[in-house]
Design a protein around this motif. Structure first.
Motif, PDB file in Angstrom:
ATOM      1  N   ALA A 109      20.647  -7.778   2.182  1.00  0.00           N
ATOM      2  CA  ALA A 109      21.675  -8.326   3.051  1.00  0.00           C
ATOM      3  C   ALA A 109      22.916  -8.805   1.815  1.00  0.00           C
ATOM      4  CB  ALA A 109      21.250  -9.765   3.904  1.00  0.00           C
ATOM      5  N   ALA A 110      22.705  -8.791   0.842  1.00  0.00           N
ATOM      6  CA  ALA A 110      23.639  -9.176   0.049  1.00  0.00           C
ATOM      7  C   ALA A 110      24.642  -8.138  -0.019  1.00  0.00           C
ATOM      8  CB  ALA A 110      23.348  -9.524  -1.408  1.00  0.00           C
ATOM      9  N   ASP A 111      24.000  -6.890   0.072  1.00  0.00           N
ATOM     10  CA  ASP A 111      25.169  -5.700   0.298  1.00  0.00           C
ATOM     11  C   ASP A 111      25.703  -5.492   1.604  1.00  0.00           C
ATOM     12  OD1 ASP A 111      24.203  -4.457  -2.436  1.00  0.00           O
ATOM     13  OD2 ASP A 111      22.147  -4.275  -1.401  1.00  0.00           O
ATOM     14  N   HIS A 112      25.046  -5.666   2.834  1.00  0.00           N
ATOM     15  CA  HIS A 112      25.442  -5.628   4.010  1.00  0.00           C
ATOM     16  C   HIS A 112      24.882  -6.660   4.837  1.00  0.00           C
ATOM     17  CE1 HIS A 112      26.889  -4.301   7.835  1.00  0.00           C
ATOM     18  NE2 HIS A 112      27.897  -3.807   7.401  1.00  0.00           N
ATOM     19  N   ARG A 120      17.044  17.436  14.060  1.00  0.00           N
ATOM     20  CA  ARG A 120      17.961  18.368  14.777  1.00  0.00           C
ATOM     21  C   ARG A 120      19.204  18.190  14.189  1.00  0.00           C
ATOM     22  NH1 ARG A 120      13.934  16.712  18.015  1.00  0.00           N
ATOM     23  NH2 ARG A 120      12.566  18.128  18.987  1.00  0.00           N
ATOM     24  N   ARG A 121      19.924  17.085  13.861  1.00  0.00           N
ATOM     25  CA  ARG A 121      21.272  16.772  13.648  1.00  0.00           C
ATOM     26  C   ARG A 121      21.449  16.026  12.548  1.00  0.00           C
ATOM     27  NH1 ARG A 121      26.589  16.606  17.458  1.00  0.00           N
ATOM     28  NH2 ARG A 121      28.018  17.826  16.001  1.00  0.00           N
ATOM     29  N   ILE A 122      20.816  14.691  12.938  1.00  0.00           N
ATOM     30  CA  ILE A 122      20.979  13.492  11.928  1.00  0.00           C
ATOM     31  C   ILE A 122      19.936  12.529  11.797  1.00  0.00           C
ATOM     32  CG2 ILE A 122      22.278  12.038  13.687  1.00  0.00           C
ATOM     33  CD1 ILE A 122      24.272  11.441  11.480  1.00  0.00           C
ATOM     34  N   GLN A 123      19.802  12.113  10.793  1.00  0.00           N
ATOM     35  CA  GLN A 123      18.562  11.189  10.472  1.00  0.00           C
ATOM     36  C   GLN A 123      19.271   9.897   9.927  1.00  0.00           C
ATOM     37  OE1 GLN A 123      16.487  11.277   6.342  1.00  0.00           O
ATOM     38  NE2 GLN A 123      14.936  12.197   7.587  1.00  0.00           N
ATOM     39  N   VAL A 124      18.738   8.761  10.546  1.00  0.00           N
ATOM     40  CA  VAL A 124      19.162   7.509  10.215  1.00  0.00           C
ATOM     41  C   VAL A 124      18.483   7.098   8.873  1.00  0.00           C
ATOM     42  CG1 VAL A 124      18.168   6.074  11.795  1.00  0.00           C
ATOM     43  CG2 VAL A 124      20.141   5.236  10.800  1.00  0.00           C
ATOM     44  N   CYS A 125      19.283   6.496   7.956  1.00  0.00           N
ATOM     45  CA  CYS A 125      18.501   5.946   6.671  1.00  0.00           C
ATOM     46  C   CYS A 125      18.883   4.298   6.762  1.00  0.00           C
ATOM     47  CB  CYS A 125      18.764   6.845   5.464  1.00  0.00           C
ATOM     48  SG  CYS A 125      20.602   6.930   5.112  1.00  0.00           S
ATOM     49  N   LEU A 126      17.748   3.730   6.986  1.00  0.00           N
ATOM     50  CA  LEU A 126      18.215   2.440   7.608  1.00  0.00           C
ATOM     51  C   LEU A 126      18.410   1.537   6.386  1.00  0.00           C
ATOM     52  CD1 LEU A 126      15.141   1.860  10.062  1.00  0.00           C
ATOM     53  CD2 LEU A 126      17.468   2.359  10.732  1.00  0.00           C
ATOM     54  N   ASN A 127      17.721   1.493   5.180  1.00  0.00           N
ATOM     55  CA  ASN A 127      17.833   0.245   4.496  1.00  0.00           C
ATOM     56  C   ASN A 127      17.785   0.739   2.844  1.00  0.00           C
ATOM     57  OD1 ASN A 127      15.117   0.975   4.444  1.00  0.00           O
ATOM     58  ND2 ASN A 127      14.507  -1.304   4.532  1.00  0.00           N
ATOM     59  N   GLY A 128      17.147   1.741   2.518  1.00  0.00           N
ATOM     60  CA  GLY A 128      17.041   2.007   1.121  1.00  0.00           C
ATOM     61  C   GLY A 128      16.629   0.745   0.452  1.00  0.00           C
ATOM     62  N   GLY A 129      17.046   0.651  -0.684  1.00  0.00           N
ATOM     63  CA  GLY A 129      16.768  -0.565  -1.647  1.00  0.00           C
ATOM     64  C   GLY A 129      17.986  -1.506  -1.224  1.00  0.00           C
ATOM     65  N   ARG A 130      18.628  -1.475  -0.363  1.00  0.00           N
ATOM     66  CA  ARG A 130      19.732  -2.643  -0.157  1.00  0.00           C
ATOM     67  C   ARG A 130      19.036  -3.939   0.467  1.00  0.00           C
ATOM     68  NH1 ARG A 130      24.705   0.241  -1.512  1.00  0.00           N
ATOM     69  NH2 ARG A 130      24.870   2.166  -0.336  1.00  0.00           N
ATOM     70  N   ALA A 150      25.541   4.655   2.830  1.00  0.00           N
ATOM     71  CA  ALA A 150      27.209   4.130   3.331  1.00  0.00           C
ATOM     72  C   ALA A 150      27.267   2.827   3.711  1.00  0.00           C
ATOM     73  CB  ALA A 150      27.868   5.007   3.884  1.00  0.00           C
ATOM     74  N   LEU A 151      28.017   2.107   3.060  1.00  0.00           N
ATOM     75  CA  LEU A 151      28.307   0.495   3.646  1.00  0.00           C
ATOM     76  C   LEU A 151      29.693   0.433   4.450  1.00  0.00           C
ATOM     77  CD1 LEU A 151      27.130  -1.208   0.546  1.00  0.00           C
ATOM     78  CD2 LEU A 151      25.798  -0.851   2.578  1.00  0.00           C
ATOM     79  N   ALA A 152      30.449   1.611   4.515  1.00  0.00           N
ATOM     80  CA  ALA A 152      31.590   1.598   5.283  1.00  0.00           C
ATOM     81  C   ALA A 152      31.822   2.978   5.899  1.00  0.00           C
ATOM     82  CB  ALA A 152      32.670   1.248   4.227  1.00  0.00           C
ATOM     83  N   GLY A 153      33.000   3.265   6.695  1.00  0.00           N
ATOM     84  CA  GLY A 153      33.310   4.317   7.141  1.00  0.00           C
ATOM     85  C   GLY A 153      33.972   5.339   6.346  1.00  0.00           C
ATOM     86  N   VAL A 164      21.746  -4.800   7.094  1.00  0.00           N
ATOM     87  CA  VAL A 164      20.638  -4.093   6.253  1.00  0.00           C
ATOM     88  C   VAL A 164      19.172  -4.756   6.805  1.00  0.00           C
ATOM     89  CG1 VAL A 164      19.314  -3.881   4.283  1.00  0.00           C
ATOM     90  CG2 VAL A 164      21.918  -3.602   4.381  1.00  0.00           C
ATOM     91  N   PRO A 165      18.571  -3.921   7.556  1.00  0.00           N
ATOM     92  CA  PRO A 165      17.150  -4.428   8.286  1.00  0.00           C
ATOM     93  C   PRO A 165      16.072  -4.472   6.955  1.00  0.00           C
ATOM     94  CG  PRO A 165      17.393  -2.303   8.621  1.00  0.00           C
ATOM     95  CD  PRO A 165      18.855  -2.325   8.036  1.00  0.00           C
ATOM     96  N   ILE A 166      15.492  -5.499   6.972  1.00  0.00           N
ATOM     97  CA  ILE A 166      14.328  -5.669   5.861  1.00  0.00           C
ATOM     98  C   ILE A 166      12.828  -5.828   6.768  1.00  0.00           C
ATOM     99  CG2 ILE A 166      13.426  -7.184   4.145  1.00  0.00           C
ATOM    100  CD1 ILE A 166      16.100  -5.569   3.258  1.00  0.00           C
ATOM    101  N   THR A 167      12.846  -6.777   7.454  1.00  0.00           N
ATOM    102  CA  THR A 167      11.649  -7.064   8.085  1.00  0.00           C
ATOM    103  C   THR A 167      11.072  -5.927   9.176  1.00  0.00           C
ATOM    104  OG1 THR A 167      12.268  -8.324   9.905  1.00  0.00           O
ATOM    105  CG2 THR A 167      11.954  -9.520   7.863  1.00  0.00           C
ATOM    106  N   PRO A 168       9.686  -5.884   9.548  1.00  0.00           N
ATOM    107  CA  PRO A 168       9.493  -4.820  10.361  1.00  0.00           C
ATOM    108  C   PRO A 168      10.214  -5.244  12.037  1.00  0.00           C
ATOM    109  CG  PRO A 168       7.353  -5.639   9.530  1.00  0.00           C
ATOM    110  CD  PRO A 168       8.480  -6.376   8.981  1.00  0.00           C
ATOM    111  N   ALA A 169      10.572  -6.357  12.401  1.00  0.00           N
ATOM    112  CA  ALA A 169      11.284  -6.498  13.491  1.00  0.00           C
ATOM    113  C   ALA A 169      12.765  -6.095  13.310  1.00  0.00           C
ATOM    114  CB  ALA A 169      11.151  -8.027  13.906  1.00  0.00           C
TER     115      ALA A 169
END
Length: 251
Positions: free
Chosen positions: A19-22, A7-17, A226-229, A25-30
């Motif tokens: 923890a070295a990038d941020h 409806r307004r905004i989709q969150v893109c959680l991780n891509g190919g990033r 994005a990794l920053a505001g 960044v979530p990786i595991t299912p948990a």
């Protein structure tokens, strides 16, 4: 499955990033589940993620897809979930990608996403869309260029994709809006019915959130893009990015 709308905004959680990038960044299912839950609480109404193997590499195997989807769906019931089908995951082997995703057809549908992104710049868009539809998975058409817009306009699936992702990812902040407008104009020339989601990546992420808001289009943000505001300020996690983006859209 959930009706896969944004409806307004989709969150893109991780891509190919990683923890070295941020560090968030979530990786595991948990981790994906926690990050999704926080982002939805912050205002995201759909989720896009890149499932991983046990070694952290991106995967299209059903076992890895279902592990991520089950975890996120349990954390965010009723929120549509999408995944990538990026050809880079199979090292550019389009036949291998088709084989892996064909394996979704006879799999337990409870472990499948509501939708999947398929890029027009990669070979086999129509065949891959056929397979995904056979598995009951809707398709987001990834349009990165004017050439991609033409490919979609000529596709047999031009009118039955879930939505069109206009992704302007290789342009600097001062030219990305003009490029986005050119792609949108080309798509309009084909009189396509599916709704458009407009977004950028890195330097184009925040300008195109603003452009999407002015045009009344859906958009997306998250640590994939994005990794920053918008002013380069640090952000804590995906939920933080969603909050900042929604504030930008409300201006």
């Amino acid at each position: 499955m959930t009706e896969p709308l944004v409806r307004r905004i989709q969150v893109c959680l991780n891509g190919g990033r990683s923890a070295a990038d941020h560090p968030a960044v979530p990786i595991t299912p948990a981790q994906l589940a926690v990050s999704s839950q926080d982002a939805v609480a912050a205002g995201a109404d759909a989720i896009h993620l890149h499932p991983r193997r046990a070694d952290g590499q991106e995967s299209l195997a059903y076992a890895d897809i279902s592990a991520a989807v089950h975890a996120v769906r349990s954390a965010c019931p009723g929120t549509p979930i999408g995944v990538t089908t990026g050809l880079w995951i199979t090292d550019g082997d389009a036949a291998a990608r088709l084989r892996l995703i064909r394996g979704w057809i006879d799999a337990d549908p409870d472990g499948l996403p509501d939708y999947a992104s398929v890029n027009l710049s990669e070979p086999g868009f129509d065949d891959l869309t056929d397979i995904l539809h056979s598995a009951g998975v809707a398709v987001e058409a990834g349009v990165w260029s004017l050439a991609d817009a033409d490919r979609l306009g000529r596709s047999r699936h031009a009118q039955d994709v879930l939505r069109i992702l206009v992704e302007v990812i290789d342009f600097p902040a001062d030219t990305c809006e003009a490029e986005a407008d050119a792609i949108l104009d080309r798509l309009r020339a084909y009189a396509l019915r599916p709704p458009v989601l407009l977004h950028g990546e890195n330097s184009s992420a925040w300008p195109l959130i603003g452009r999407a808001g002015r045009l009344g289009l859906a958009t997306r943000i998250g640590l994939e893009d994005a990794l920053a505001g918008p002013d380069g300020d640090p952000v804590r996690d995906n939920a933080d990015l969603v909050r900042v983006a929604l504030a930008q859209l409300s201006r």
